[in-house]
Design an enzyme around this catalytic site. Structure first.
Site, PDB file in Angstrom:
ATOM      1  N   ALA A 114       0.827  -1.209   0.000  1.00  9.57           N
ATOM      2  CA  ALA A 114       0.000   0.000   0.000  1.00  9.57           C
ATOM      3  C   ALA A 114       0.867   1.267   0.000  1.00  9.57           C
ATOM      4  CB  ALA A 114      -0.920   0.000   1.215  1.00  9.57           C
ATOM      5  N   ASP A 151      10.832  -3.226  -8.751  1.00  8.06           N
ATOM      6  CA  ASP A 151      11.604  -4.053  -7.832  1.00  8.06           C
ATOM      7  C   ASP A 151      12.714  -3.182  -7.293  1.00  8.06           C
ATOM      8  OD1 ASP A 151      11.781  -6.802  -6.728  1.00  8.06           O
ATOM      9  OD2 ASP A 151      13.838  -6.585  -7.398  1.00  8.06           O
ATOM     10  N   SER A 152      12.937  -3.281  -6.008  1.00  7.87           N
ATOM     11  CA  SER A 152      13.880  -2.354  -5.402  1.00  7.87           C
ATOM     12  C   SER A 152      14.646  -3.042  -4.294  1.00  7.87           C
ATOM     13  CB  SER A 152      13.114  -1.147  -4.860  1.00  7.87           C
ATOM     14  OG  SER A 152      12.011  -1.582  -4.091  1.00  7.87           O
ATOM     15  N   PHE A 181       8.896   3.360   4.986  1.00 12.97           N
ATOM     16  CA  PHE A 181       8.702   1.955   5.354  1.00 12.97           C
ATOM     17  C   PHE A 181      10.056   1.252   5.265  1.00 12.97           C
ATOM     18  CE2 PHE A 181       9.105  -0.028   1.132  1.00 12.97           C
ATOM     19  CZ  PHE A 181       8.939   1.061   0.301  1.00 12.97           C
ATOM     20  N   GLY A 182      10.074  -0.016   5.604  1.00 11.97           N
ATOM     21  CA  GLY A 182      11.262  -0.842   5.394  1.00 11.97           C
ATOM     22  C   GLY A 182      12.526  -0.285   6.035  1.00 11.97           C
TER      23      GLY A 182
HETATM   24  P1  IMP Z   1      10.322  -5.374  -3.447  1.00 10.61           P
HETATM   25  O1  IMP Z   1       9.013  -4.994  -2.840  1.00 10.61           O
HETATM   26  O2  IMP Z   1      10.408  -6.763  -3.920  1.00 10.61           O
HETATM   27  O3  IMP Z   1      10.774  -4.366  -4.448  1.00 10.61           O
HETATM   28  O4  IMP Z   1      11.331  -5.348  -2.228  1.00 10.61           O
HETATM   29  C1  IMP Z   1      12.048  -4.222  -1.960  1.00 10.61           C
HETATM   30  C2  IMP Z   1      12.484  -4.212  -0.503  1.00 10.61           C
HETATM   31  O5  IMP Z   1      13.569  -3.283  -0.438  1.00 10.61           O
HETATM   32  C3  IMP Z   1      11.417  -3.665   0.408  1.00 10.61           C
HETATM   33  O6  IMP Z   1      10.645  -4.668   0.990  1.00 10.61           O
HETATM   34  C4  IMP Z   1      12.254  -2.942   1.436  1.00 10.61           C
HETATM   35  O7  IMP Z   1      12.795  -3.867   2.322  1.00 10.61           O
HETATM   36  C5  IMP Z   1      13.406  -2.394   0.605  1.00 10.61           C
HETATM   37  N1  IMP Z   1      13.063  -1.063   0.065  1.00 10.61           N
HETATM   38  C6  IMP Z   1      12.821  -0.740  -1.219  1.00 10.61           C
HETATM   39  N2  IMP Z   1      12.505   0.561  -1.349  1.00 10.61           N
HETATM   40  C7  IMP Z   1      12.558   1.070  -0.110  1.00 10.61           C
HETATM   41  C8  IMP Z   1      12.292   2.374   0.405  1.00 10.61           C
HETATM   42  O8  IMP Z   1      11.944   3.336  -0.294  1.00 10.61           O
HETATM   43  N3  IMP Z   1      12.438   2.509   1.729  1.00 10.61           N
HETATM   44  C9  IMP Z   1      12.794   1.488   2.548  1.00 10.61           C
HETATM   45  N4  IMP Z   1      13.013   0.251   2.138  1.00 10.61           N
HETATM   46  C10 IMP Z   1      12.899   0.039   0.805  1.00 10.61           C
END
Ligand code: IMP
Length: 196
Positions: free
Chosen positions: A11, A70-71, A153-154
């Site tokens: 979200a 993807d990040s 987040f994260g």
């Molecule tokens: P994805 O959802 O498979 O792209 O996983 C990317 C993961 O990288 C996320 O669950 C976070 O752990 C981390 N991540 C990616 N972008 C961010 C951000 O903008 N802030 C904090 N953590 C991020």
């Protein structure tokens, strides 16, 4: 009106994406809003491959433009860990307070100049005619010594951005969108989509 379906269940990401792509003149829907449920295995070796895996899986189920991202977080001192495994690091369901504390611990005694890190984001788009586009962007920073901030987040509470003197969790949503890996990769994709 053309529709873009964004292939994510997160979200927080959907909020960021709607804010950035809102003026494109297209309707932007999350997978949930589009009534699509699919969870492909993200087994690509790169951010681009994983974004394409997600976008293709949703594109197979609709006639709209599908986008996915993807990040991940790359910490130089840890040989670019957790990288493409960022979401799965220490287990998908492990709270980020624990993941963040673990990364700070692994950098115990490491000085500022060796704490460099970046968030990386690849965006993929699959068009109804099968064409595929990808963009990528990063934001550079370093791993802080403790968690700071309530936003984002994260890994945001431990990602310190020197230009702001703050972590990305201390930025407003608007500030983060302007400088973040995802914000910049989405802007690049927005430009690409104007030409299709
Ligand atoms: P994805 O959802 O498979 O792209 O996983 C990317 C993961 O990288 C996320 O669950 C976070 O752990 C981390 N991540 C990616 N972008 C961010 C951000 O903008 N802030 C904090 N953590 C991020």
């Amino acid at each position: 009106m053309k529709r873009i379906i964004f292939a994510t269940g997160n979200a927080g990401k959907v909020r960021e994406i709607k804010a950035i792509l809102g003026d494109l003149g297209m309707e932007i829907l999350s997978m949930k809003e589009a009534g699509i449920k699919v969870e492909p295995e993200e087994n690509g070796a790169t951010y681009e491959e994983n974004a394409l895996i997600k976008a293709r899986a949703v594109a197979a189920l609709c006639d709209d433009i599908v986008m996915a991202d993807d990040s991940g977080l790359e910490i130089d001192y840890l040989n670019k860990e957790p990288g493409v495994y960022s979401a799965r690091y220490m287990g998908e369901d492990t709270p980020y307070s624990i993941k963040n504390a673990n990364l700070i611990e692994r950098l115990n005694g490491v000085p500022d100049e060796q704490r460099t890190a970046r968030f990386v984001c690849a965006i993929a788009a699959v068009l109804p005619d099968g064409r595929e586009l990808t963009t990528r962007a990063t934001i550079e920073g370093r791993i802080d010594y403790e968690e700071k901030g309530e936003g984002g987040f994260g890994y945001d509470p431990i990602f310190y951005v020197p230009e702001f003197g703050k972590t990305t969790a201390e930025l407003t949503a608007e500030e983060k969108n302007q400088v973040s890996h995802r914000g910049k990769a989405l802007q690049l994709m927005k430009e690409e989509l104007k030409n299709v």
